[in-house]
Design a protein around this motif. Structure first.
Motif, PDB file in Angstrom:
ATOM      1  N   PHE A 115       0.849  -1.198   0.000  1.00  0.00           N
ATOM      2  CA  PHE A 115       0.000   0.000   0.000  1.00  0.00           C
ATOM      3  C   PHE A 115       0.887   1.251   0.000  1.00  0.00           C
ATOM      4  O   PHE A 115       0.618   2.224  -0.692  1.00  0.00           O
ATOM      5  N   GLN A 137       1.900  12.455   3.510  1.00  0.00           N
ATOM      6  CA  GLN A 137       0.596  12.167   2.875  1.00  0.00           C
ATOM      7  C   GLN A 137       0.288  10.670   2.910  1.00  0.00           C
ATOM      8  O   GLN A 137      -0.856  10.273   3.095  1.00  0.00           O
ATOM      9  N   GLN A 173      -3.074   9.788   4.486  1.00  0.00           N
ATOM     10  CA  GLN A 173      -4.155   9.403   3.557  1.00  0.00           C
ATOM     11  C   GLN A 173      -4.296   7.895   3.376  1.00  0.00           C
ATOM     12  O   GLN A 173      -5.361   7.410   3.032  1.00  0.00           O
ATOM     13  N   VAL A 174      -3.195   7.171   3.550  1.00  0.00           N
ATOM     14  CA  VAL A 174      -3.243   5.725   3.282  1.00  0.00           C
ATOM     15  C   VAL A 174      -3.192   4.906   4.573  1.00  0.00           C
ATOM     16  O   VAL A 174      -4.055   4.059   4.817  1.00  0.00           O
ATOM     17  N   PRO A 209      -6.202   5.734   7.719  1.00  0.00           N
ATOM     18  CA  PRO A 209      -7.561   5.178   7.608  1.00  0.00           C
ATOM     19  C   PRO A 209      -7.608   3.668   7.808  1.00  0.00           C
ATOM     20  O   PRO A 209      -8.664   3.121   8.101  1.00  0.00           O
ATOM     21  N   LEU A 210      -6.467   3.008   7.656  1.00  0.00           N
ATOM     22  CA  LEU A 210      -6.459   1.553   7.797  1.00  0.00           C
ATOM     23  C   LEU A 210      -6.279   1.101   9.241  1.00  0.00           C
ATOM     24  O   LEU A 210      -6.348  -0.084   9.527  1.00  0.00           O
TER      25      LEU A 210
END
Lengths: 293, 366
Positions: free
Chosen positions: A185, A198, A202-203, A206-207
């Motif tokens: 990812f 970022q 952003q990645v 959220p996980l």
């Protein structure tokens, strides 16, 4: 005709286990339910007593009856009419929200860095952070106090908040959760043109919402109910948090339990709201991250 | 032009060297497949091209630019990962547009490009879904959509089909091939599956232990394997490799194989160097070890007898496990009148397709 009657009727005296409801309740299960129920009651009783006491007149508070003989909302009127409670409530909100935001931000940033970046000394930094978990808070109070006094932080919001702005536990928790974020990812995002900040925001973030939500709940509750350090760090009533302020209802001559319990009852409202909000994210996060290849 | 030049690239992790001075020229629009067993360095090589791994020494060029120290985002590449790397918290449309958003392209252009990619890959109906709501094949197509939408100079695929079942894998192979024909871009594709390599590649690069074993078209590496490793790796079922000895008879070299089998080595380039008594490894693909009606097409002295161990009917043909001495080899038969297990059957070797390898150097000598 009941299912049981059908079963025994069709097969004579032989019991047919066609229906789950036919199964007899095992004694082990009764014991388990009893123990669980007792545990549940033991946990809920203090809250019930708190609510019950907040609805009693002073002369009744040492009676252990759960339902007041003469229920009254006078205590609530008194506490809410006393402007100090609002002030303490706002102070607690400021302290709890700021520390929660800070912990969620910094602990996850540090946890992510320790998990996803390879650099010299990474293991040492991690062990050093972990080792802070072994030190009891009581041992840290004197150094914190010296620090706050030296820098002039006593009797300020910052003075109340600074020891809790980053936590070893949160860093450890987030580092472990970031392990579950596949490196691909991050590589994909890197190729897509995101910078490292970022990618984290952003990645990766959220996980790990279940962990973030759990951490947010723990930190908020911990700071909302904190007593010892806010008591030491503040001497002006205007800077008291709710637990410190409520303790001022007790003096050498008398303890106004009904007012303390009223304040405490009111103080549980934000914690319930926080729990209800973040609990949703925990469940949603689990659903999102349950994606399999 | 998007040529990729890899010159003398070395990768070391501490004292362990995983890629040993690799040289490779990938032409514009070419589909090159790096294939090899696990740990051969193929994925590491791909990641070095992508910029996800630093190279220890050597040079990588994309187009006419040396990219050794260029960040992945500035290499103008797109990569499809083994586990798809789709962000589960975003819809298909958001996943595909992710790189475009990062590049701050105007919204209208983002949307137009996403719709075009979705049209090419048949994803129009799925744009609002999340990855968890997609099948494995759909997720793979979304991952490809995310790559093509960026219009990169080079596509990099890292074992993209290995999470799919056999049926889906073969249909996705066709889709990838079609995609390459549509987008006409340089592709470097990594797999450990030689069938995938054979069916997709313009050229195959076979790697072992960080060293290139052979580079060639699928038919070249199949028909003229450069060494024992390639011979054994390419082709399914794999080539029969049999220890044998060269014996000269009437001035002509012959092969003495286990089970008392003695067949001539047809004259060809290299046959002159086969000294009497030389130990060799003979290689014959299963389709060149035949039984039944196919025997009639072979000269008399290309035949022998072997004990049939197992017969595996595959429909259009059958595989025969044949015992010759203490060795078991695989043959193929197309007719329905097959020998039964335990039979001592006549078999034939199509020696026009014989390969000989030196057992020491493992290189092809014939």
């Amino acid at each position: 005709m009941t299912a049981d009657a059908i079963g025994t009727g069709a097969a004579g005296s032989t019991r047919v286990g066609l229906f789950r409801g036919d199964k007899p309740i095992r004694p082990g299960r009764i014991v388990a339910w009893t123990i669980l129920m007792m545990g549940g009651i033991a946990m809920v009783m203090p809250l019930v007593f708190m609510l019950s006491t907040s609805l009693k007149f002073p002369h009744e508070i040492y009676d252990l009856n759960l339902i007041p003989n003469e229920p009254t909302l006078e205590n609530y009127t008194y506490v809410l009419a006393d402007g100090r409670f609002y002030r303490w409530f706002i102070n607690s909100l400021i302290v709890a929200i700021a520390t929660t935001a800070s912990v969620v931000f910094f602990d996850s940033l540090v946890g992510y860095t320790l998990c996803k970046f390879r650099f010299k000394g990474r293991a040492i930094v991690f062990v050093a952070i972990l080792s802070t978990l072994m030190i009891p808070t009581e041992m840290l109070i004197i150094p914190w106090y010296n620090m706050a006094r030296t820098f002039g932080w006593l009797d300020t919001y910052w003075g109340i908040m600074f020891p809790g702005m980053m936590t070893g536990f949160g860093t450890f928790l987030m580092r472990q959760f970031f392990e579950s974020v596949p490196d691909d990812f991050i590589h994909a995002a890197r190729i897509d043109g995101l910078n490292e900040f970022q990618i984290w925001w952003q990645v990766a973030m959220p996980l790990v919402t279940p962990a973030l939500s759990a951490l947010a709940i723990f930190v908020f509750l911990g700071n909302w109910t904190a007593f010892i350090w806010p008591l030491i760090a503040t001497s002006t009533a205007d800077l008291y948090t709710v637990p410190v302020g409520l303790s001022s209802f007790a003096d050498e001559a008398d303890v106004a339990w009904e007012l303390i319990m009223t304040g405490a009852s009111l103080a549980t409202i934000p914690t319930l709201i926080v729990f209800l909000i973040f609990q949703r994210y925990i469940i949603r996060g689990v659903v999102l991250t349950g994606l399999k290849g | 032009m998007a040529q990729v030049s890899i010159r003398n690239v070395v990768k070391r992790y501490g004292s362990v060297q995983v890629v040993h001075g690799l040289d490779l020229e990938v032409q514009h629009n070419e589909f090159v497949v790096l294939v090899g067993p696990s740990g051969c360095g193929k994925s590491t090589m791909l990641r070095m091209i992508a910029g996800l791994e630093d190279i220890t020494s050597g040079e990588i060029r994309i187009g006419d630019r040396v990219v050794n120290n260029v960040e992945p985002k500035h290499r103008n590449i797109a990569m499809v990962f083994q586990n798809y790397a789709l962000y589960p918290h975003m819809t298909v449309a958001r996943n595909i547009a992710f790189g475009l958003r990062a590049a701050k392209l105007p919204k209208a252009e983002q949307e137009q490009r996403v719709r075009e990619a979705a049209r090419i890959l048949g994803l129009e109906e799925l744009l609002e879904r999340r990855p968890a709501e997609l099948s494995g094949g759909q997720r793979q197509r979304v991952a490809m959509g995310r790559a093509i939408v960026r219009d990169p100079q080079v596509f990099l695929f890292d074992e993209p089909l290995s999470n799919l079942d056999a049926k889906l894998r073969s249909s996705m192979r066709v889709e990838i091939k079609k995609l390459h024909q549509k987008v006409q871009t340089t592709v470097i594709y990594v797999t450990h599956d030689q069938v995938e390599a054979m069916t997709l590649a313009d050229r195959i690069v076979i790697m072992r232990d960080g060293v290139i074993q052979q580079i060639g078209t699928p038919l070249e590496v199949f028909r003229q394997p450069a060494n024992l490793f390639v011979a054994g790796f390419i082709g399914s079922p794999e080539m029969n490799l049999i220890e044998a000895t060269i014996r000269h008879k009437d001035g002509q070299p012959r092969l003495e194989m286990p089970g008392g089998i003695d067949v001539p080595v047809p004259p060809r380039n290299g046959s002159g160097a086969l000294a009497d008594g030389r130990r060799v490894t003979a290689g014959l693909r299963p389709e060149h070890v035949v039984a039944g009606e196919a025997l009639a097409a072979l000269p008399e002295d290309w035949r022998a007898r072997a004990t049939v161990g197992v017969v595996e009917p595959l429909g259009s043909e059958s595989l025969l496990m044949l015992d010759i001495g203490d060795r078991e080899i695989t043959g193929k038969a197309v007719d329905s009148n097959l020998p039964a297990p335990g039979d001592r059957a006549a078999i034939g070797f199509n020696l026009a397709h014989l390969h000989l390898f030196d057992p020491e150097s493992e290189q092809a000598i014939y």
